[in-house]
Design a protein around this motif. Sequence first.
Motif, PDB file in Angstrom:
ATOM      1  N   CYS A 127       1.013  -1.378  -0.047  1.00  3.88           N
ATOM      2  CA  CYS A 127       0.023  -0.051  -0.227  1.00  3.88           C
ATOM      3  C   CYS A 127       1.171   0.902  -0.023  1.00  3.88           C
ATOM      4  O   CYS A 127       0.449   2.013  -0.679  1.00  3.88           O
ATOM      5  CB  CYS A 127      -1.440   0.560   1.048  1.00  3.88           C
ATOM      6  N   SER A 128       1.841   1.380   0.751  1.00  2.00           N
ATOM      7  CA  SER A 128       2.790   2.292   0.563  1.00  2.00           C
ATOM      8  C   SER A 128       3.948   2.669  -0.852  1.00  2.00           C
ATOM      9  O   SER A 128       4.246   3.196  -1.017  1.00  2.00           O
ATOM     10  CB  SER A 128       3.785   2.023   1.758  1.00  2.00           C
ATOM     11  N   ALA A 129       3.305   1.584  -1.773  1.00  3.71           N
ATOM     12  CA  ALA A 129       3.486   1.754  -3.114  1.00  3.71           C
ATOM     13  C   ALA A 129       5.928   1.758  -2.846  1.00  3.71           C
ATOM     14  O   ALA A 129       6.264   1.827  -4.051  1.00  3.71           O
ATOM     15  CB  ALA A 129       3.313   2.963  -3.835  1.00  3.71           C
ATOM     16  N   GLY A 130       5.896   0.868  -2.519  1.00  5.88           N
ATOM     17  CA  GLY A 130       7.503   1.057  -1.921  1.00  5.88           C
ATOM     18  C   GLY A 130       8.320   2.447  -1.065  1.00  5.88           C
ATOM     19  O   GLY A 130       9.021   2.060  -1.008  1.00  5.88           O
ATOM     20  N   ALA A 131       7.352   3.286  -0.727  1.00  6.91           N
ATOM     21  CA  ALA A 131       7.766   4.128  -0.092  1.00  6.91           C
ATOM     22  C   ALA A 131       8.806   3.816   1.304  1.00  6.91           C
ATOM     23  O   ALA A 131       9.281   4.699   2.262  1.00  6.91           O
ATOM     24  CB  ALA A 131       7.025   5.055  -0.035  1.00  6.91           C
ATOM     25  N   VAL A 132       7.533   2.985   1.455  1.00  2.00           N
ATOM     26  CA  VAL A 132       8.426   2.291   3.209  1.00  2.00           C
ATOM     27  C   VAL A 132       9.613   2.141   3.240  1.00  2.00           C
ATOM     28  O   VAL A 132      10.744   2.221   4.137  1.00  2.00           O
ATOM     29  CB  VAL A 132       8.014   0.788   3.439  1.00  2.00           C
ATOM     30  N   SER A 133      10.477   1.666   1.555  1.00  2.43           N
ATOM     31  CA  SER A 133      11.500   1.412   1.737  1.00  2.43           C
ATOM     32  C   SER A 133      12.981   2.346   1.596  1.00  2.43           C
ATOM     33  O   SER A 133      13.877   2.858   1.971  1.00  2.43           O
ATOM     34  CB  SER A 133      12.297   0.973   0.562  1.00  2.43           C
ATOM     35  N   HIS A 134      12.574   3.797   1.606  1.00  2.00           N
ATOM     36  CA  HIS A 134      12.331   5.312   2.103  1.00  2.00           C
ATOM     37  C   HIS A 134      12.842   6.044   3.318  1.00  2.00           C
ATOM     38  O   HIS A 134      12.415   7.640   2.424  1.00  2.00           O
ATOM     39  CB  HIS A 134      12.461   5.842   0.015  1.00  2.00           C
ATOM     40  N   VAL A 135      11.904   5.922   3.656  1.00  2.00           N
ATOM     41  CA  VAL A 135      11.323   6.624   5.068  1.00  2.00           C
ATOM     42  C   VAL A 135      11.868   5.515   6.615  1.00  2.00           C
ATOM     43  O   VAL A 135      11.595   4.515   6.625  1.00  2.00           O
ATOM     44  CB  VAL A 135       9.892   6.695   4.630  1.00  2.00           C
ATOM     45  N   LYS A 136      11.926   6.704   7.485  1.00  2.00           N
ATOM     46  CA  LYS A 136      12.568   6.350   8.628  1.00  2.00           C
ATOM     47  C   LYS A 136      11.561   5.743   9.570  1.00  2.00           C
ATOM     48  O   LYS A 136      10.751   6.398   9.737  1.00  2.00           O
ATOM     49  CB  LYS A 136      14.280   7.147   8.936  1.00  2.00           C
ATOM     50  N   ILE A 137      11.394   4.588   9.853  1.00  2.00           N
ATOM     51  CA  ILE A 137       9.989   4.389  10.876  1.00  2.00           C
ATOM     52  C   ILE A 137      11.010   3.888  12.406  1.00  2.00           C
ATOM     53  O   ILE A 137      11.583   2.541  12.161  1.00  2.00           O
ATOM     54  CB  ILE A 137       8.996   3.349  10.265  1.00  2.00           C
ATOM     55  N   ALA A 138      10.576   4.828  13.555  1.00  2.00           N
ATOM     56  CA  ALA A 138      10.853   4.086  14.511  1.00  2.00           C
ATOM     57  C   ALA A 138      10.363   3.499  15.678  1.00  2.00           C
ATOM     58  O   ALA A 138       8.772   4.024  15.680  1.00  2.00           O
ATOM     59  CB  ALA A 138      11.651   5.302  15.441  1.00  2.00           C
TER      60      ALA A 138
END
Length: 235
Positions: free
Chosen positions: A134-145
């Motif tokens: 659902c993130s269209a791959g954006a999860v690979s480029h965002v820092k998530i703590a």
Amino acid sequence: MKIEGKNAVKEALRSDTNVLSLMLEKQANGLDEIVALAKQRGVKVQYLDKRVLDKESIEGRHQGVIATVSDYQYCDIDDIVNSKADNRLIVILDGINDPHNLGSIIRVCECAGADGIVLGKNRQVQVNETVVRCSAGAVSHVKIAQVTNIHSAIEYLQSKGFWVYCADMDGTSMYDVDLTGNIALVIGGEGQGVSRLTRQKCDGVLSIALKGVVNSLNASVACGIVVYEAIRQRG
């Protein structure tokens, strides 16, 4: 963990995500870039019949490609806080349970250039296959703590010079709140919104004007509106 779909897999290959292997549909079109990226990364590629990918797919939307990757690696909150000196923008999620909403929020934050997302370990959906798609791959480029306690995270950010605002009903119009500088925005979960205790921890409450009969917005939509107001104010 398996991720599927052209965009999600492509962005995983472009990032530091540990891609272990790829399954590609033999007759699928439009996979040349993915094949090239996999070759650059030295990722093992298997060419299989569509029925095999259909069986492996979580939601039946693989678009001819499924990647096996290591489980998502969360960062430490300090990795976000120390990403730059000032004018930082962080999104804190309070009770998001729908993976589709989380994926959309991650996509909004990446597109807007937010510095990161803070996500609680408990009573919230975590990054999984559906979120990645659902993130269209954006999860690979965002820092998530990932943090144990959202309230402690808010207090920590405040101690580091952040102003923390939650998006909720009966607050100050977001157009009248200064969203420049070091800001953290709290987005509440579906249905319940921001919890009472979380709201009390925040420095203020900002609201989105609602003119229709329905009195609430989808969490990812609300996040997009508020984040882009912050971006607008920052020029």
